[in-house]
Every structure is written in C-alpha cells, then in structure tokens.
Design a protein around this motif. Structure first.
Motif, PDB file in Angstrom:
ATOM      1  N   MET A  80       0.809  -1.230   0.000  1.00 42.42           N
ATOM      2  CA  MET A  80       0.000   0.000   0.000  1.00 42.42           C
ATOM      3  C   MET A  80       0.839   1.276   0.000  1.00 42.42           C
ATOM      4  O   MET A  80       0.289   2.372  -0.095  1.00 42.42           O
ATOM      5  N   ALA A  81       2.177   1.157   0.074  1.00 44.71           N
ATOM      6  CA  ALA A  81       3.037   2.337   0.032  1.00 44.71           C
ATOM      7  C   ALA A  81       4.431   1.947  -0.419  1.00 44.71           C
ATOM      8  O   ALA A  81       4.900   0.851  -0.096  1.00 44.71           O
ATOM      9  N   VAL A  82       5.087   2.824  -1.196  1.00 44.58           N
ATOM     10  CA  VAL A  82       6.512   2.681  -1.479  1.00 44.58           C
ATOM     11  C   VAL A  82       7.238   3.624  -0.522  1.00 44.58           C
ATOM     12  O   VAL A  82       6.906   4.811  -0.445  1.00 44.58           O
ATOM     13  N   LEU A  83       8.178   3.101   0.238  1.00 43.82           N
ATOM     14  CA  LEU A  83       8.867   3.916   1.245  1.00 43.82           C
ATOM     15  C   LEU A  83       9.915   4.819   0.594  1.00 43.82           C
ATOM     16  O   LEU A  83      10.695   4.367  -0.251  1.00 43.82           O
ATOM     17  N   ASP A  84       9.923   6.084   0.992  1.00 40.86           N
ATOM     18  CA  ASP A  84      10.918   7.039   0.507  1.00 40.86           C
ATOM     19  C   ASP A  84      12.005   7.270   1.556  1.00 40.86           C
ATOM     20  O   ASP A  84      13.176   7.384   1.232  1.00 40.86           O
ATOM     21  N   ASN A  85      11.574   7.365   2.813  1.00 41.46           N
ATOM     22  CA  ASN A  85      12.504   7.627   3.914  1.00 41.46           C
ATOM     23  C   ASN A  85      12.067   6.893   5.171  1.00 41.46           C
ATOM     24  O   ASN A  85      10.866   6.812   5.443  1.00 41.46           O
ATOM     25  N   LEU A  86      13.041   6.396   5.909  1.00 43.13           N
ATOM     26  CA  LEU A  86      12.773   5.864   7.250  1.00 43.13           C
ATOM     27  C   LEU A  86      13.702   6.595   8.210  1.00 43.13           C
ATOM     28  O   LEU A  86      14.913   6.682   7.964  1.00 43.13           O
ATOM     29  N   VAL A  87      13.134   7.128   9.286  1.00 43.62           N
ATOM     30  CA  VAL A  87      13.920   7.841  10.287  1.00 43.62           C
ATOM     31  C   VAL A  87      13.757   7.113  11.612  1.00 43.62           C
ATOM     32  O   VAL A  87      12.638   6.949  12.095  1.00 43.62           O
TER      33      VAL A  87
ATOM     34  N   SER D   9       9.868   7.350  12.270  1.00 44.46           N
ATOM     35  CA  SER D   9       8.791   7.810  11.384  1.00 44.46           C
ATOM     36  C   SER D   9       9.109   7.417   9.943  1.00 44.46           C
ATOM     37  O   SER D   9      10.230   7.006   9.627  1.00 44.46           O
ATOM     38  N   THR D  10       8.095   7.532   9.091  1.00 43.85           N
ATOM     39  CA  THR D  10       8.250   7.103   7.694  1.00 43.85           C
ATOM     40  C   THR D  10       7.770   8.204   6.750  1.00 43.85           C
ATOM     41  O   THR D  10       6.851   8.945   7.080  1.00 43.85           O
ATOM     42  N   ILE D  11       8.407   8.307   5.586  1.00 47.77           N
ATOM     43  CA  ILE D  11       7.860   9.115   4.492  1.00 47.77           C
ATOM     44  C   ILE D  11       7.672   8.158   3.335  1.00 47.77           C
ATOM     45  O   ILE D  11       8.573   7.373   3.011  1.00 47.77           O
ATOM     46  N   SER D  12       6.475   8.181   2.739  1.00 48.43           N
ATOM     47  CA  SER D  12       6.229   7.198   1.685  1.00 48.43           C
ATOM     48  C   SER D  12       5.255   7.722   0.642  1.00 48.43           C
ATOM     49  O   SER D  12       4.569   8.723   0.857  1.00 48.43           O
ATOM     50  N   THR D  22      -2.445  10.764   7.176  1.00 45.41           N
ATOM     51  CA  THR D  22      -2.152  10.315   8.536  1.00 45.41           C
ATOM     52  C   THR D  22      -0.649  10.195   8.748  1.00 45.41           C
ATOM     53  O   THR D  22       0.128  10.161   7.804  1.00 45.41           O
ATOM     54  N   LYS D  23      -0.249  10.124  10.025  1.00 50.40           N
ATOM     55  CA  LYS D  23       1.145   9.961  10.390  1.00 50.40           C
ATOM     56  C   LYS D  23       1.398   8.478  10.623  1.00 50.40           C
ATOM     57  O   LYS D  23       0.730   7.852  11.433  1.00 50.40           O
ATOM     58  N   LEU D  24       2.354   7.906   9.886  1.00 49.78           N
ATOM     59  CA  LEU D  24       2.688   6.483  10.031  1.00 49.78           C
ATOM     60  C   LEU D  24       3.998   6.376  10.801  1.00 49.78           C
ATOM     61  O   LEU D  24       5.046   6.810  10.321  1.00 49.78           O
ATOM     62  N   TYR D  42       7.351  -2.572  13.218  1.00 53.60           N
ATOM     63  CA  TYR D  42       6.170  -2.488  12.351  1.00 53.60           C
ATOM     64  C   TYR D  42       5.716  -1.046  12.291  1.00 53.60           C
ATOM     65  O   TYR D  42       6.195  -0.205  13.053  1.00 53.60           O
ATOM     66  N   VAL D  43       4.806  -0.747  11.391  1.00 53.12           N
ATOM     67  CA  VAL D  43       4.375   0.630  11.179  1.00 53.12           C
ATOM     68  C   VAL D  43       2.889   0.731  11.532  1.00 53.12           C
ATOM     69  O   VAL D  43       2.098  -0.130  11.151  1.00 53.12           O
ATOM     70  N   ALA D  44       2.535   1.781  12.307  1.00 49.61           N
ATOM     71  CA  ALA D  44       1.147   1.956  12.738  1.00 49.61           C
ATOM     72  C   ALA D  44       0.717   3.398  12.514  1.00 49.61           C
ATOM     73  O   ALA D  44       1.526   4.325  12.595  1.00 49.61           O
TER      74      ALA D  44
END
Lengths: 96, 96, 96, 96, 96
Positions: A80-87, D9-12, D22-24, D42-44
């Motif tokens: 459901m998403a392609v990740l661009d960044n993980l922090v 946190s994630t940017i996607s 929403t904030k994932l 995991y991501v929520a």
C-alpha cells in the motif's frame, strides 16, 4: 503494516477473475532500516506500481481489501506504500 | 498470501454441509523458490483443483471467505492459485 | 485450519450467555501425522462433539463465528471437524 | 493490544488519499515494563499524537479501522493509547 | 482463545471515549496447567472483573468486539472468562 522488500514476481493460474488482473509480488519483511530481511517470503497484491528491490509497506488481513482493486477478493496482503525515507531515533536510516 | 506445497489430503467428519462438499488439502509453507518447506502443516479448502505436489498460493483469515464456495462457512484458509513461475531477483527460481 | 489434538476441558466463569452454553476444549496443534504436538495449548468451542484424544481441525479468527452456535459471540476458535484419515505423499499417516 | 515503543517515522508514496493524511510511525513491541524491545519493527497509524520514544498501545487487524480516521482504509495497525503507567504484580514498572 | 495469566494493569491517555471507560489489563499466555508463562505480555479489555493473578481466557481479533462493551471500538483482545478448572488427560491440572 510491515516494512518489506519486494524480491520477485509470480505467474499463476487463478480462478478469481478480479485477482487475475492484479500483479502479485513476492515480499520479504525487512528491519527498520530496510537492510536486513527477516522471516519467510509472502505474496502481496501490488497497489502502488512497486518494483523488485523497492522497500514498501504491506498491510494484512481484512485491511488488504479496503481498496477498490481488492474489495471482496480472496486477497490477504497488499503493497500500500513505497517507502521514501525511514527515520529511526532521529537518524535517516533509509533513503530511496 | 503464503507460498505453499500441497502435501496431502484429509477425510473428516464435518457438520457444516457446505464445507463437507469441499476438498480440504494439507499444505506446508515453502520458501520463495518452492524448494524448502517451512513451519507446521495446515489445512486449506481447495478452490483451484490443486493436487499433491503442486506449489500454490494460500490466503488466510476473512479473505478465505471472499469466494462463492466458501462464503459464510467456517473456513480460514483456501488455495486460491496454482503457481506456474516464481521469479526472484531476476532469475526464474521455480517453473511448474 | 490447524490439525490439532484435543487434550482437555475447561470450567470457567463467563458472562456471555451464549458462550456459557458451549463446550470449550483445550487443543494443541499437531503435525501432519497427528503424532507430534506443537506450540502452546489453546481453547476452542466444540461444534462436532469431539472428545479428549481426538484429532480435529480447528478454524480461527472471524471464521470461527460462521456457524449458528458461535455467530456474534466473543469466540475466536472452533473445532469444525473430527479427522478420520490423513494422507501425506500417498501414504495413510493417520487413521482414527 | 501490544505494548510498544515508538522508534521512528516514515515518508512514503501512498495512493489511498485518506491514509496519506495520517502519520505512520515505526513501532517495536516492548516487554511489560517497557524497557526491552522485542521482535521486528512495524508501522502503525498514529491516533493519539504519539512521539518518538513514547511507550504506547497498538491494536491490530480489523480493530485498527474502528475509528473515524482509519475507517475503510487499508490500515492494519494503529497507536490507540499513550501509556502513562504500567503496574505489574503490584509494582509500578513504568512511569511516563 | 488463549489461556493467560493477568499480571498487571495500565493507565494510559486514550482518545476513544468508549475504550477510556474500560479496564485494560496486562496478560501473559500460560501453558495448559496455568503454571508456566509463555511469550510476551499483551493488553486486553476486561469483561469479567478479572484481577491480577487470575487465570483467564482471552479472545483476539474481531471476536473481541462481539460484546456490548467493545462493539465498534479499537480493541483487539478481551478477557472473556475467568478459569475455574482445567482438566488435561483426565487430571485436574488447575483449580482456582
């Protein structure tokens, strides 16, 4: 949602006409930096034009059918998403 | 969805009349090349005329009831595809 | 569905009036020949008059509520079949 | 619900317009005192303005869509509480 | 359902008004005799006035919302029974 790496693709004989039209990709769960693969491979319906090598988010269970493409189909996992960044802990651990 | 090998069949006494009419096969999860079996065996309702030895996709949970055969039955896993090809990292790792 | 051995029974104080009237049995997942028990014990609502020692199929999640007895009750596992035979790779590995 | 630590946190790139807003956040399951992290990340979806470092409760599966923000979206995990105190065997083992 | 020991309680900041009014207890899965704790701790909504130390049954997933208290709330686990007796292989292995 799981952080996962797309590792491959599948060709299969499916009866459900609506699932037939979708792309089923092989995924493997990854750690929070996207560098280490974990656990066994699974197959998910692609909703975001992901490609092999992409780091993605997959969602599972009935959540996978909350989209126009997968509604009322026998599908239990989608990308459901392609990740661009993980922090993590204030540091960029993954950048596409 | 899980990549799985069909390993056997079951005969059982079932009360639900609609489940009685279906074929319940024994499956075991496989790795992405279909060569190694993983984890414990489970039983899934066959939707695609799969046979023992076939590499298949099984879907789980409420997804398993999104078909005319399994709708509103106490079934939590179905075989929804027979795999013809698996491609991992650009290489064909499984061919039926 | 899981292949499981019924190992025991429970007596408990339950508020849900409809669950109170059902038999809750202790199960343990078994391998494909029904000889080895795997993982931890769990409790399932009996739908098929199973007894201690029986090899059964249990189904899990929302599937467990697709029956008149368990519909709209807080139940996440039911015994939906008593196994009579298991055949793996062409051999009878279990016979009741 | 799982006791979890928010770790990042994630940017996607997401297609679902409602999930986009929403904030994932990246979470990792923690033990009952919140001191040891367990299992894979995991991501929520954040429902409670949680921040990195917070100890939270996440809920999973269809439960994650029982909120106005996540209803009918492809989301299988949400942060539904920020933990203030954990008491185990009569002792305060975590205090925010 | 899982056999579990109630080990503690939680205080948390929750947005969902209906979940706020419930008691969220810390549980840990137990073996069939209730003497050994297994796996990681989880949090469940109490439906049966359970107390710390009690051996209980918890149900998971959408089953957890099949009660008037938890209906349409972001809750994925409830305590639905307090165990009085467990009988395994004809022997009483737990008595409250």
């Amino acid at each position: 949602m799981k952080i996962a790496r797309v590792t491959g693709s599948t060709i299969s004989t499916i009866k459900s006409p609506r699932v037939k039209e979708t792309k089923l990709l092989i995924c493997r769960e990854a750690d929070a930096s996207g560098t280490k693969e974990l656990g066994s491979s699974y197959v998910a319906t692609d909703l975001v034009d992901a490609g092999v090598g992409d780091l993605v988010l997959t969602c599972h269970g009935s959540a996978a059918r909350q989209t126009p493409i997968t509604k009322e189909t026998p599908v239990d996992a989608v990308i459901m998403a392609v990740l661009d960044n993980l922090v993590v802990d204030g540091e960029i651990v993954f950048k596409k």
